[in-house]
Design an enzyme around this catalytic site. Sequence first.
Site, PDB file in Angstrom:
ATOM      1  N   CYS A   1      -2.676 -14.159  -3.546  1.00  0.00           N
ATOM      2  CA  CYS A   1      -1.414 -14.128  -4.285  1.00  0.00           C
ATOM      3  C   CYS A   1      -0.266 -14.643  -3.410  1.00  0.00           C
ATOM      4  O   CYS A   1       0.110 -13.996  -2.424  1.00  0.00           O
ATOM      5  CB  CYS A   1      -1.151 -12.690  -4.742  1.00  0.00           C
ATOM      6  SG  CYS A   1       0.497 -12.393  -5.380  1.00  0.00           S
TER       7      CYS A   1
ATOM      8  N   CYS B   1       2.659 -12.288  -3.188  1.00  0.00           N
ATOM      9  CA  CYS B   1       2.348 -11.154  -2.306  1.00  0.00           C
ATOM     10  C   CYS B   1       2.528 -11.570  -0.848  1.00  0.00           C
ATOM     11  O   CYS B   1       3.115 -10.826  -0.052  1.00  0.00           O
ATOM     12  CB  CYS B   1       0.916 -10.675  -2.529  1.00  0.00           C
ATOM     13  SG  CYS B   1       0.571 -10.127  -4.215  1.00  0.00           S
TER      14      CYS B   1
END
Length: 106
Positions: A30, A33
């Site tokens: 991600c 993230c």
Amino acid sequence: MKELAAMTDTNLTHLITEGKHVLFFTATWCSDCRFIKPAMPEIEAEFPEYDFIEIDRDQFIDICEEWEIFGIPSFVVIDNGKEIGRFVNKDRKTKREITGFIHSLN
């Protein structure tokens, strides 16, 4: 930050029954993230009353389904076993947004 995978007791419900916790749902692939991860130590330092627990979405997909986490990164705040707030969406989150969210719960 504690990682759920590294903890000896991975029963999340048991871990969060007492005290204040921030559950940080993430994944290695991600990009949003990875964007916020370098700021997480600063965010944790601003909220020493909370235990931060990182939960990898791919490793613990069952927990994500149980907690209805459909976008990452996502944050769920728990106080003595009860959810008091969540910052869950598919958008990139900034340090300012995350700290503002946590402050709004106090």
